[in-house]
Scaffold this active site. Structure first.
Site, PDB file in Angstrom:
ATOM      1  N   ASP A 192     -11.561  17.644 -26.463  1.00 46.08           N
ATOM      2  CA  ASP A 192     -11.209  19.010 -27.008  1.00 46.08           C
ATOM      3  C   ASP A 192      -9.957  19.153 -26.859  1.00 46.08           C
ATOM      4  OD1 ASP A 192     -11.940  21.507 -28.155  1.00 46.08           O
ATOM      5  OD2 ASP A 192     -11.856  22.445 -26.333  1.00 46.08           O
TER       6      ASP A 192
ATOM      7  N   TYR B 123      -1.164  21.783 -36.352  1.00 49.01           N
ATOM      8  CA  TYR B 123       0.152  22.580 -36.072  1.00 49.01           C
ATOM      9  C   TYR B 123       1.372  21.661 -35.959  1.00 49.01           C
ATOM     10  CZ  TYR B 123      -2.414  26.570 -34.463  1.00 49.01           C
ATOM     11  OH  TYR B 123      -3.499  27.322 -34.585  1.00 49.01           O
TER      12      TYR B 123
ATOM     13  N   ARG C 203      -3.452  13.436 -27.125  1.00 47.44           N
ATOM     14  CA  ARG C 203      -4.554  12.777 -27.270  1.00 47.44           C
ATOM     15  C   ARG C 203      -4.228  11.063 -26.757  1.00 47.44           C
ATOM     16  NH1 ARG C 203      -5.185  14.314 -31.891  1.00 47.44           N
ATOM     17  NH2 ARG C 203      -6.359  16.079 -31.081  1.00 47.44           N
TER      18      ARG C 203
ATOM     19  N   LYS D 279       3.505   8.943 -32.868  1.00 42.66           N
ATOM     20  CA  LYS D 279       2.978   9.979 -32.413  1.00 42.66           C
ATOM     21  C   LYS D 279       2.004   9.924 -31.458  1.00 42.66           C
ATOM     22  CE  LYS D 279      -0.055  14.169 -33.484  1.00 42.66           C
ATOM     23  NZ  LYS D 279      -1.101  14.834 -34.302  1.00 42.66           N
TER      24      LYS D 279
END
Ligand code: IMP
Length: 197
Positions: free
Chosen positions: A70, A155, A182, A176
Site C-alpha cells: 500500500d 502524482y 516502492r 525512479k
C-alpha cells in the site's frame, strides 16, 4: 516448487515484484489466479495496516504465503494528506489528473520551502501460521507548482525528487525505481522473503 501470491491486480506492480524474485525457485501467482477471492477495503489509518490486511486476507484464502503493498503521498502543509486516501483524494473514482489539480489548488501560493512531501510504501508478507511482517520505504521530495513530464503515474508529474531537481514523471522507470519509496520497500521485502520462505 515454493509458491507466493501477490495481492494485486495491478500489472505494473506484479511485473516489478516478479523482477525482484527473478532467479529464485519460486512460482509467483496473482489475484488473477483466484477469481473468487474478494479483497477487503483499504480502511486502515496507515499504509502498514492496509498492506497487512490485504496480505492476510490472501494468505488465509489461499493457504499460501502472500505479499501486498500500500502506498501514497504525504504532504507536510496538509498535515500528511492525502496519505492512505491518495488514490481517492478528489473523490471515489477520481482520475490522476483530478487528484493532481486538487493538490496544486490546495497548495496554491505556498513557497517551495513549504511544499515538502514524501511518498511512502509499505509491503506486508503474510505466511499461514506465522506472524505478519511489514517493511516500509519512503522518498522525500517537494510538490511542484505545475505538472511537468509525461512518464510514470499518479502524482509523478507534480512530485519533484529533490536530489535531481526534476519530477518523477521526467525520470526513467529504472532511475525512479532505484530511489523510490516502492523500490526501497521492495529491496527490504526481498530480504524478508529469504528469511520467511
Ligand atoms: P495504492 O498503493 O495502489 O493504493 O496506490 C495509492 C495511490 O498513491 C496511487 O493511486 C497514486 O495516486 C499514489 N502513488 C503511490 N505510489 C506512487 C508513485 O510511485 N508515483 C505516483 N503516485 C503514487
Amino acid at each position: 516448487m515454493k509458491k507466493i501470491v501477490l495481492a494485486t491486480n495491478n500489472r505494473n506492480k506484479a511485473v516489478e515484484i516478479k523482477q525482484l524474485l527473478e532467479g529464485w525457485d519460486i512460482e509467483v501467482l496473482t489475484l488473477q489466479d483466484y477469481p473468487g477471492l474478494e479483497m477487503p477495503g483499504e480502511d486502515r489509518p496507515d499504509f502498514a495496516g492496509n498492506a497487512a490486511k490485504k496480505a492476510e486476507a490472501v494468505a488465509s484464502y489461499t493457504g499460501l504465503p502472500a505479499m501486498a503493498d500500500d502506498s501514497g503521498l504525504e504532504v507536510d502543509a496538509l498535515g500528511g494528506r492525502p496519505g492512505v486516501r491518495s488514490a481517492r483524494y478528489a473523490g471515489e473514482n477520481s482520475s490522476d489528473r483530478e487528484n493532481n489539480e486538487l493538490l496544486l489548488k490546495e497548495l496554491a501560493g505556498l513557497p517551495p520551502e513549504e511544499r515538502g512531501a514524501r511518498f511512502r510504501c509499505a509491503v506486508a508478507m503474510a505466511v499461514p501460521g506465522k506472524e505478519t511482517r511489514v517493511v516500509e520505504g519512503s522518498c522525500p521530495g517537494r510538490i511542484a507548482e505545475k505538472p511537468d513530464g509525461e512518464g510514470g503515474f499518479g502524482y509523478d508529474p507534480v512530485f519533484i525528487y529533490e536530489p535531481e531537481g526534476i519530477t518523477f514523471a521526467r525520470m526513467s522507470s529504472e532511475a525512479k525505481n532505484r530511489v523510490s519509496h516502492r523500490g526501497k520497500a521492495l529491496q527490504k521485502a526481498r530480504k524478508l522473503l529469504k528469511e520467511l520462505l
